[in-house]
Design a protein around this motif. Structure first.
Motif, PDB file in Angstrom:
ATOM      1  N   VAL A 280      73.463   6.962  46.386  1.00  0.00           N
ATOM      2  CA  VAL A 280      71.524   6.821  46.556  1.00  0.00           C
ATOM      3  C   VAL A 280      71.337   5.351  45.473  1.00  0.00           C
ATOM      4  O   VAL A 280      71.736   5.892  44.440  1.00  0.00           O
ATOM      5  N   CYS A 281      70.292   4.463  46.191  1.00  0.00           N
ATOM      6  CA  CYS A 281      70.359   3.231  44.725  1.00  0.00           C
ATOM      7  C   CYS A 281      68.383   3.407  44.448  1.00  0.00           C
ATOM      8  O   CYS A 281      68.453   4.338  45.722  1.00  0.00           O
TER       9      CYS A 281
ATOM     10  N   GLY B  90      61.235  30.173  48.921  1.00  0.00           N
ATOM     11  CA  GLY B  90      60.559  29.595  49.973  1.00  0.00           C
ATOM     12  C   GLY B  90      60.960  28.294  49.684  1.00  0.00           C
ATOM     13  O   GLY B  90      61.616  27.441  48.816  1.00  0.00           O
ATOM     14  N   PRO B  91      60.891  26.528  50.876  1.00  0.00           N
ATOM     15  CA  PRO B  91      61.233  25.568  50.379  1.00  0.00           C
ATOM     16  C   PRO B  91      59.999  25.413  50.051  1.00  0.00           C
ATOM     17  O   PRO B  91      58.543  25.193  50.257  1.00  0.00           O
ATOM     18  N   LEU B  92      60.082  23.655  49.244  1.00  0.00           N
ATOM     19  CA  LEU B  92      58.957  23.373  48.499  1.00  0.00           C
ATOM     20  C   LEU B  92      58.973  21.621  49.291  1.00  0.00           C
ATOM     21  O   LEU B  92      59.800  21.200  49.281  1.00  0.00           O
ATOM     22  N   LYS B  93      57.924  21.728  50.267  1.00  0.00           N
ATOM     23  CA  LYS B  93      57.813  20.377  50.599  1.00  0.00           C
ATOM     24  C   LYS B  93      56.962  19.644  50.324  1.00  0.00           C
ATOM     25  O   LYS B  93      55.535  20.133  49.837  1.00  0.00           O
ATOM     26  N   ILE B  94      57.139  18.363  50.136  1.00  0.00           N
ATOM     27  CA  ILE B  94      55.637  16.984  49.511  1.00  0.00           C
ATOM     28  C   ILE B  94      55.641  16.605  50.575  1.00  0.00           C
ATOM     29  O   ILE B  94      57.126  15.828  50.737  1.00  0.00           O
ATOM     30  N   SER B  95      54.742  15.914  51.254  1.00  0.00           N
ATOM     31  CA  SER B  95      54.935  15.365  51.968  1.00  0.00           C
ATOM     32  C   SER B  95      53.441  13.965  52.153  1.00  0.00           C
ATOM     33  O   SER B  95      52.308  14.629  51.404  1.00  0.00           O
ATOM     34  N   SER B  96      53.554  12.773  52.354  1.00  0.00           N
ATOM     35  CA  SER B  96      52.651  11.721  51.933  1.00  0.00           C
ATOM     36  C   SER B  96      52.095  10.703  53.319  1.00  0.00           C
ATOM     37  O   SER B  96      53.669  10.861  53.722  1.00  0.00           O
TER      38      SER B  96
ATOM     39  N   LEU C 135      66.427  14.444  50.108  1.00  0.00           N
ATOM     40  CA  LEU C 135      65.597  13.252  50.764  1.00  0.00           C
ATOM     41  C   LEU C 135      65.583  12.120  51.948  1.00  0.00           C
ATOM     42  O   LEU C 135      66.483  11.423  52.407  1.00  0.00           O
ATOM     43  N   GLY C 136      65.177  12.740  53.015  1.00  0.00           N
ATOM     44  CA  GLY C 136      65.031  11.912  54.590  1.00  0.00           C
ATOM     45  C   GLY C 136      64.832  11.001  54.245  1.00  0.00           C
ATOM     46  O   GLY C 136      63.617  10.148  54.019  1.00  0.00           O
ATOM     47  N   SER C 137      64.882  10.294  55.268  1.00  0.00           N
ATOM     48  CA  SER C 137      64.639   8.636  56.375  1.00  0.00           C
ATOM     49  C   SER C 137      64.046   7.814  54.871  1.00  0.00           C
ATOM     50  O   SER C 137      63.008   7.022  55.258  1.00  0.00           O
ATOM     51  N   LEU C 138      64.855   7.524  54.198  1.00  0.00           N
ATOM     52  CA  LEU C 138      65.276   6.404  53.661  1.00  0.00           C
ATOM     53  C   LEU C 138      65.944   5.487  54.325  1.00  0.00           C
ATOM     54  O   LEU C 138      67.056   5.682  55.106  1.00  0.00           O
ATOM     55  N   PRO C 139      65.873   4.608  53.967  1.00  0.00           N
ATOM     56  CA  PRO C 139      65.966   3.324  54.125  1.00  0.00           C
ATOM     57  C   PRO C 139      67.553   2.348  53.845  1.00  0.00           C
ATOM     58  O   PRO C 139      67.714   3.313  52.750  1.00  0.00           O
TER      59      PRO C 139
END
Length: 311
Positions: A282-283, A230-236, A258-262
């Motif tokens: 990606v920087c 299954g997926p591995l999700k890490i949120s903070s 990597l979602g919601s990157l500025p």
């Protein structure tokens, strides 16, 4: 005839004189013996003695009758008393027994085919004392909780006697191969937990969460997070920090998102408008912050990007 009569009178006088002399001599030898005293008890003293003897006899008969009745009711015998039997190994008690006062024994054991049940209206307390009478251990089973007071608590398996659980003032240790928590809310730990492996069941998800504080995972050789099926999700809510002092951080997967990157600043191209941009780069800032920059023929990552300046 006259002479014979004279002789008889003189003889009678002599006899009277001898009797008087004899009586006087006896009277002189036993002076003061004229009064006579009765022998034995009579009157109210005699009746009191008979009454006390009768009362003593009745008391003895009543005591004897009560003794015989107690022996019959309590079923006294040579082996013991009723269901309480005395033998070489100790005391054998059958049925339900009630103790009003404390019981001091070395061992309490039930039969092989029956259970040992201890019942109480309030609680059951087992005390262990040393030779001086000081309390060294106590186990209390009450209506609200089971309390154990001792220096070290150990739980061993019944078959092999292997140590399963230990608890003392410094630490709590579990030596079982598997520790399972089946509660819907999981397990809550107020402080740190040391374990080599945390794993969920095959059909359930594993979730590590710290709602109000920081969740920290540390290991001297490495920390591995893997999801086999299954997926591995890490949120903070604020910052997510991955730190390796000597090695590297490896993200191994078919796709890493990597979602919601500025989006950082970029140099607009004359051939393509910003709204038509489809490829991004990606920087990473010197501070470690990741952001997106439009992909061009050369790298568009800049250390002076607005994302890096405000990070």
């Amino acid at each position: 005839m006259e002479q014979a009569a004279t002789l008889d009178i003189e003889t009678l006088k002599i006899t009277q004189e001898q009797f008087l002399l004899t009586s006087q001599s006896l009277h002189l030898q036993r002076p003061g013996c004229d009064a006579a005293y009765p022998v034995g008890l009579c009157g109210w003293r005699k009746r009191c003695i008979y009454f006390f003897l009768l009362l003593l006899l009745v008391t003895m008969i009543v005591n004897l009758a009560l003794t015989v009745w107690i022996i019959k009711v309590m079923n006294f015998s040579v082996d013991g008393m009723g269901k309480l039997q005395l033998n070489q190994d100790g005391v054998n008690l059958e049925g339900v027994s009630e103790f009003q006062m404390p019981l001091y024994v070395n061992e309490i054991q039930s039969r092989r085919d029956s259970l040992l049940v201890l019942r109480s209206e309030k609680n059951v307390t087992l005390n262990a004392r040393n030779s001086r009478g000081h309390l060294t251990g106590q186990l209390t089973v009450g209506p609200e909780a089971v309390e154990a007071q001792c220096r070290r608590l150990e739980v061993r398996s019944g078959n092999s006697g292997r140590l399963l659980f230990t608890a003392d003032e410094e630490e709590v240790t579990m030596t079982t191969e598997k520790f399972t928590v089946t509660g819907s809310e999981g397990a809550v730990f107020g402080h740190s937990v040391e374990t080599p492996l945390i794993r969920a069941r095959t059909t359930e998800d594993l979730r590590l969460e710290s709602p109000t504080r920081t969740l920290t995972m540390e290991a001297p050789r490495g920390v591995e997070l893997s999801a086999a099926k299954g997926p591995l999700k890490i949120s903070s809510r604020k910052d997510l920090q991955l730190d390796s002092t000597e090695g590297e951080i490896l993200l191994d997967a078919n796709s890493i998102q990597l979602g919601s990157l500025p989006l950082g600043i970029y140099t607009a191209s004359t051939s393509q408008a910003p709204g038509d941009q489809s490829a991004y780069e990606v920087c990473v800032c010197p501070s470690g912050k990741i952001y997106l920059s439009p992909a061009e023929s050369v790298s568009s990552c800049q250390a002076v990007s607005n994302i890096c300046l405000w990070s």
